[in-house]
Design an enzyme around this catalytic site. Structure first.
Site, PDB file in Angstrom:
ATOM      1  N   GLU A  93       0.839  -1.191   0.000  1.00  0.00           N
ATOM      2  CA  GLU A  93       0.000   0.000   0.000  1.00  0.00           C
ATOM      3  C   GLU A  93       0.883   1.253   0.000  1.00  0.00           C
ATOM      4  O   GLU A  93       2.091   1.168   0.201  1.00  0.00           O
ATOM      5  CB  GLU A  93      -0.941  -0.005   1.218  1.00  0.00           C
ATOM      6  N   ARG A 101      -1.125   8.971   1.807  1.00  0.00           N
ATOM      7  CA  ARG A 101      -2.504   9.383   1.589  1.00  0.00           C
ATOM      8  C   ARG A 101      -2.711  10.894   1.554  1.00  0.00           C
ATOM      9  O   ARG A 101      -3.551  11.387   0.802  1.00  0.00           O
ATOM     10  CB  ARG A 101      -3.390   8.806   2.705  1.00  0.00           C
ATOM     11  N   HIS A 112     -11.185   9.894   6.859  1.00  0.00           N
ATOM     12  CA  HIS A 112     -10.975   8.452   7.005  1.00  0.00           C
ATOM     13  C   HIS A 112     -10.426   8.028   8.359  1.00  0.00           C
ATOM     14  O   HIS A 112     -10.736   6.954   8.844  1.00  0.00           O
ATOM     15  CB  HIS A 112     -10.024   7.976   5.915  1.00  0.00           C
ATOM     16  N   HIS A 119      -9.094   9.890   3.253  1.00  0.00           N
ATOM     17  CA  HIS A 119      -8.769   8.802   2.316  1.00  0.00           C
ATOM     18  C   HIS A 119      -8.958   9.341   0.905  1.00  0.00           C
ATOM     19  O   HIS A 119      -9.970   9.981   0.614  1.00  0.00           O
ATOM     20  CB  HIS A 119      -9.679   7.591   2.562  1.00  0.00           C
ATOM     21  N   ARG A 177      -1.033   8.947   9.330  1.00  0.00           N
ATOM     22  CA  ARG A 177      -0.937   7.494   9.545  1.00  0.00           C
ATOM     23  C   ARG A 177      -0.508   6.767   8.275  1.00  0.00           C
ATOM     24  O   ARG A 177      -1.073   6.979   7.206  1.00  0.00           O
ATOM     25  CB  ARG A 177      -2.307   6.951   9.995  1.00  0.00           C
TER      26      ARG A 177
END
Length: 534
Positions: free
Chosen positions: A120, A291, A352, A244, A387
């Site tokens: 990811e 992100r 998110h 997100h 994060r």
């Protein structure tokens, strides 16, 4: 060993856990061998954020990967604001957490005899353990099954926590600051009960519903953060709200997340008007950038060209590959008329994850004796200013374990629960103005989205602060006059959380990680946490 099985009070337990997701149930299972544990769920036992997690859990399991690289990826994503010692602790405990979940029966995807690992954004290696694209659901199911089977764990659904019961609620008032449990309203009966324990763990999740567009479940209204703040805990880094990059754009289906792993497995972001793939122009990592970068890029593309959405396209991959990796997304979107093996997915950014929260140490301890916290409601030092993907479930397991271990080790030092006053409803009436709650709820979420969203300015933040001040008086007046309802409790917590986010954002005079402001576009040379003191 404590024994409350003979207690005549069904609301008294050794340890009370507020929240039935990954953090709460991990703690419960670790404690239940020695202690009587009560777990309160706000709605159904499986309705928290854990069950919604599509992606997976990050752990160093691939040959050639190292703890040091996972630590560095986490620090880079967190824009230097992480506590390195905490990051090391969590990363090093990750493989053991995965093996415990396997032992509980979580059916992780495999490749031959090894676990299948996906990649990811922000990760330098394949290290995401997953169950197709529905990891959270599988984890939630396994933890709930184990908890329900344990004789020392009592699971109580439909309990909306109002406030912590502290020393000031003792029948013989004390200013010691101890936490003895919570007052909670039963959704079905409307009755307010007092749940007490020698140790309380908040595992209440994040505050995503402060925003108009969010991938968080309906109950993510910042309850634990607001309750802890009102009781006297410090709260930190609330300005770092993760958006997100890819939530499905569909007017009928709200909050359906398109997992990061779609980009991890080769998905491209395209401008739907021109077909241009724009991420390689903006970052050498392209769609695998962290992100915050991808969300800002999508937001900018939408605003610049007046679009409703951008396209996420994985149709260039073989159809069987797409269906095999993303069965849940494939089926869901097919039902909406989108075949992702042949068509792009319309996506928008959406709130998110809450990176800030209640300040905790490495044992999950808060500032108040007897009160612990774990998971998304905390600021543990793991995430910093942003994060890293798939570190969130991992934090739940590690800190759920840590809090349980500390409670067990310190049990003899925890004083027994004194007599606590019950909830007093003698001077309130039933509400005759429910419209006030609905109006304020909608207004908060809208101005937070418009003024405290992906890109901020001081003027927008000050506008949000002005509205919060006006509404705080109104909600406090309403709260004082009428019986509590779940909606009123959530509104009060949403407003408190919005206030903490705005105060934190106004305090930070730089752009770092998820906090991006046009008035202070530079990043300062030294990273400092924003800490609010009650």
């Amino acid at each position: 060993m404590p024994d409350l099985h003979k207690s005549s009070d069904p609301h008294l337990s050794d340890v009370l856990i507020v929240g039935s997701g990954a953090a709460g149930l991990t703690a419960a299972l670790n404690l239940a061998g020695r202690f009587r544990v009560t777990v309160l769920a706000k709605g159904g036992l499986d309705e928290g954020a854990t069950a919604w997690a599509q992606g997976g859990i990050a752990a160093v399991l691939e040959e050639g990967d190292t703890f040091e690289q996972h630590i560095e990826d986490t620090m880079i994503a967190g824009a230097g604001l992480n506590d390195r010692g905490v990051v090391e602790m969590v990363v090093e405990r990750a493989p053991a957490a995965i093996h415990r979940l396997e032992a509980l029966g979580v059916p992780f995807a495999t490749e031959g005899s090894a676990l299948h690992l996906t990649r990811e954004g922000g990760h330098s290696h394949r290290r995401i353990v997953h169950v197709a694209d529905a990891t959270g659901w599988a984890v939630q199911e396994a933890l709930l099954r184990a908890a329900a089977a344990h004789p020392n764990i009592r699971l109580v659904p439909d309990q909306v926590a109002i406030d912590l019961a502290t020393s000031r609620h003792e029948e013989r008032y004390s200013g010691a600051g101890n936490v003895w449990g919570v007052y909670a309203v039963d959704r079905t009966s409307g009755h307010v009960g007092l749940f007490t324990a020698r140790a309380t763990i908040l595992a209440t999740g994040g505050a995503g519903r402060t925003y108009l567009f969010s991938t968080a479940p309906r109950g993510a209204t910042g309850d634990g953060i607001a309750m802890a703040w009102r009781a006297g805990c410090r709260v930190s880094n609330m300005e770092f709200m993760q958006f997100h990059p890819t939530c499905l754009y569909n007017l009928d289906v709200k909050n359906f997340l398109i997992t990061e792993a779609v980009r991890g497995e080769g998905g491209w972001l395209l401008n739907p008007r021109t077909g241009h793939r724009y991420m390689p122009d903006l970052d050498p990592r392209a769609e695998l950038a962290p992100r915050d970068i991808v969300a800002r890029a999508n937001d900018a593309e939408i605003k610049r060209d007046g679009l409703d959405y951008v396209h996420l396209d994985i149709s260039h991959q073989p159809p069987e590959f797409v269906r095999g990796h993303f069965p849940t997304i494939y089926e869901k979107l097919l039902g909406l008329g989108i075949d992702i093996t042949r068509q792009p997915i319309p996506v928008v950014p959406a709130q998110h994850y809450t990176c800030g929260g209640i300040v905790v140490d490495r044992d999950g301890r808060t500032d108040l004796p007897g009160l612990y916290a774990a998971g998304e409601c905390t600021q543990s030092g793991l995430h910093g200013a942003n994060r890293l993907a798939s570190n969130s479930l991992l934090e739940c397991f590690v800190f759920g374990d840590a809090a349980a271990a500390h409670i067990a080790a310190q049990w003899d030092a925890l004083p027994p629960v004194p007599a606590i006053r019950g909830w007093d409803e003698s001077r309130v009436a039933d509400s005759d103005e429910e419209v006030v709650i609905k109006q304020n709820w909608t207004e908060i979420r809208r101005f937070m989205w418009n003024y405290v969203g992906i890109v901020r300015t001081t003027k927008r933040l000050e506008r949000a602060r002005t509205r919060i001040r006006m509404m705080t008086e109104e909600v406090a007046d309403y709260y004082g006059q009428f019986r509590v309802t779940p909606d009123l409790i959530e509104l009060r917590n949403l407003l408190q959380t919005a206030d903490l986010i705005v105060r934190s954002a106004l305090h930070r005079h730089e752009s770092r990680g998820l906090h991006y402001t046009l008035d202070y576009p530079e990043t300062l040379p030294v990273a400092v946490d924003t800490v609010l003191v009650p």
